[in-house]
Design an enzyme around this catalytic site. Sequence first.
Site, PDB file in Angstrom:
ATOM      1  N   PRO A 174       1.528  -3.467  -5.413  1.00 60.87           N
ATOM      2  CA  PRO A 174       1.826  -2.115  -5.891  1.00 60.87           C
ATOM      3  C   PRO A 174       1.882  -1.097  -4.761  1.00 60.87           C
ATOM      4  O   PRO A 174       1.015  -1.087  -3.895  1.00 60.87           O
ATOM      5  CB  PRO A 174       0.661  -1.800  -6.825  1.00 60.87           C
ATOM      6  CG  PRO A 174      -0.004  -3.093  -7.104  1.00 60.87           C
ATOM      7  CD  PRO A 174       0.279  -3.986  -5.949  1.00 60.87           C
ATOM      8  N   GLU A 175       2.892  -0.273  -4.764  1.00 60.00           N
ATOM      9  CA  GLU A 175       2.964   0.840  -3.823  1.00 60.00           C
ATOM     10  C   GLU A 175       2.720   2.123  -4.619  1.00 60.00           C
ATOM     11  O   GLU A 175       2.528   2.078  -5.840  1.00 60.00           O
ATOM     12  CB  GLU A 175       4.320   0.814  -3.100  1.00 60.00           C
ATOM     13  CG  GLU A 175       4.536  -0.538  -2.395  1.00 60.00           C
ATOM     14  CD  GLU A 175       5.606  -0.547  -1.316  1.00 60.00           C
ATOM     15  OE1 GLU A 175       5.961   0.530  -0.799  1.00 60.00           O
ATOM     16  OE2 GLU A 175       6.079  -1.645  -0.982  1.00 60.00           O
ATOM     17  N   LYS A 179      -2.734   5.016  -3.186  1.00 61.99           N
ATOM     18  CA  LYS A 179      -2.843   3.834  -4.030  1.00 61.99           C
ATOM     19  C   LYS A 179      -4.127   3.852  -4.878  1.00 61.99           C
ATOM     20  O   LYS A 179      -4.510   2.838  -5.453  1.00 61.99           O
ATOM     21  CB  LYS A 179      -2.787   2.583  -3.157  1.00 61.99           C
ATOM     22  CG  LYS A 179      -1.451   2.464  -2.413  1.00 61.99           C
ATOM     23  CD  LYS A 179      -1.393   1.230  -1.547  1.00 61.99           C
ATOM     24  CE  LYS A 179      -0.084   1.198  -0.759  1.00 61.99           C
ATOM     25  NZ  LYS A 179      -0.020   0.047   0.162  1.00 61.99           N
ATOM     26  N   ARG A 191      -9.954  10.969   3.349  1.00 59.93           N
ATOM     27  CA  ARG A 191      -9.545   9.911   4.284  1.00 59.93           C
ATOM     28  C   ARG A 191      -8.072   9.544   4.145  1.00 59.93           C
ATOM     29  O   ARG A 191      -7.564   8.720   4.891  1.00 59.93           O
ATOM     30  CB  ARG A 191     -10.398   8.646   4.047  1.00 59.93           C
ATOM     31  CG  ARG A 191     -11.870   8.815   4.427  1.00 59.93           C
ATOM     32  CD  ARG A 191     -12.563   7.463   4.499  1.00 59.93           C
ATOM     33  NE  ARG A 191     -12.682   6.813   3.213  1.00 59.93           N
ATOM     34  CZ  ARG A 191     -13.719   6.953   2.377  1.00 59.93           C
ATOM     35  NH1 ARG A 191     -14.724   7.751   2.710  1.00 59.93           N
ATOM     36  NH2 ARG A 191     -13.764   6.318   1.236  1.00 59.93           N
ATOM     37  N   ASN A 231       4.728  -2.116   1.979  1.00 59.21           N
ATOM     38  CA  ASN A 231       5.602  -2.872   2.872  1.00 59.21           C
ATOM     39  C   ASN A 231       7.093  -2.811   2.516  1.00 59.21           C
ATOM     40  O   ASN A 231       7.935  -2.884   3.392  1.00 59.21           O
ATOM     41  CB  ASN A 231       5.143  -4.336   2.910  1.00 59.21           C
ATOM     42  CG  ASN A 231       5.492  -4.986   4.225  1.00 59.21           C
ATOM     43  OD1 ASN A 231       5.511  -4.311   5.261  1.00 59.21           O
ATOM     44  ND2 ASN A 231       5.787  -6.261   4.204  1.00 59.21           N
ATOM     45  N   ARG A 270       1.915  -6.752   9.028  1.00 55.83           N
ATOM     46  CA  ARG A 270       2.812  -7.274   7.990  1.00 55.83           C
ATOM     47  C   ARG A 270       4.215  -7.437   8.578  1.00 55.83           C
ATOM     48  O   ARG A 270       4.529  -6.852   9.603  1.00 55.83           O
ATOM     49  CB  ARG A 270       2.897  -6.285   6.801  1.00 55.83           C
ATOM     50  CG  ARG A 270       1.565  -5.824   6.219  1.00 55.83           C
ATOM     51  CD  ARG A 270       0.990  -6.802   5.205  1.00 55.83           C
ATOM     52  NE  ARG A 270       1.862  -7.001   4.057  1.00 55.83           N
ATOM     53  CZ  ARG A 270       1.926  -6.209   2.995  1.00 55.83           C
ATOM     54  NH1 ARG A 270       1.192  -5.124   2.936  1.00 55.83           N
ATOM     55  NH2 ARG A 270       2.723  -6.490   1.982  1.00 55.83           N
TER      56      ARG A 270
END
Length: 276
Positions: A12-13, A62, A131, A173, A266
């Site tokens: 999931p993005e 996310k 963050r 990705n 990746r």
Amino acid sequence: MRRLGYGRLAMPEGHTIHRAARLHGKRFAGEVVAARSPQGRFSEGAARLDGQKLDRVDAHGKHLFYQWSDGDILHVHLGLFGRFRVFAEDPPPPTDGTRLAWTAETGTLYLAGATIVDLIGPEDREAIASRLGPDPLRRENNQAAEFARRLARRTISIGAALLDQKAVAGIGNVYRAELLFLTGIDPATPAKSVASKDVDRLWTETVRQLRLGEKSGRIITVEPSEVGASSRKDLLRDERLYVYKRDGLPCRRCGTEIEHTEMGGRTIWWCPSCQG
Ligand SMILES: [Zn+2]
């Protein structure tokens, strides 16, 4: 049984997470839930949620945050394998791995396989948000400038920086490869060396693409006319992306062979001609 089509991606993005926040909020906000943990690993948390009303759901990068009537915040990060299943009516029994299940008058939600399922307070939520980099799907001020500021401090490649959630929150990705193709940026360029007009275009394109993805639940970056289709809906599965997982195939725009390499831990794909 009616399974709701919330879409499913292996990884999931941000668009998937924001879409879940929107759809879960629409279905369950204002509802009192009966909650349990079929798997048993969230029994205490589920017991706390049981009988509470869901006030609202929102997302940052996310991360998902479900705000409850007693002040608890349910924090969820799906990681690579997390999965929601939502049913309007007649749900099947939950699988053994279902960490959290709740039922309300408006439906049933199952959550399994997530990296983080936790009850937190407002300070914890603040700490998590602090963050994270700017999120292209949150409508906040000065995000483009903040994105530029964060990239300007990074010596790592722009390809790696786009996966760094502290630089920008929500890109995964698939999108990082597609966004760099769409903006013609060589992924190996040091983040701090990307021209400021290109950084601006990259941010604009990121917002545009993630909004499209949030709406449809799918990552489709290809302009339909470029592959002879008349609409995004008509695109075949292997026509939806420009470079992602297309190594060895010809670039859709220039015919050059798409290359791939490791970047930021990746694999990334790009066109050496269009992105120079
Ligand atoms: Zn090309």
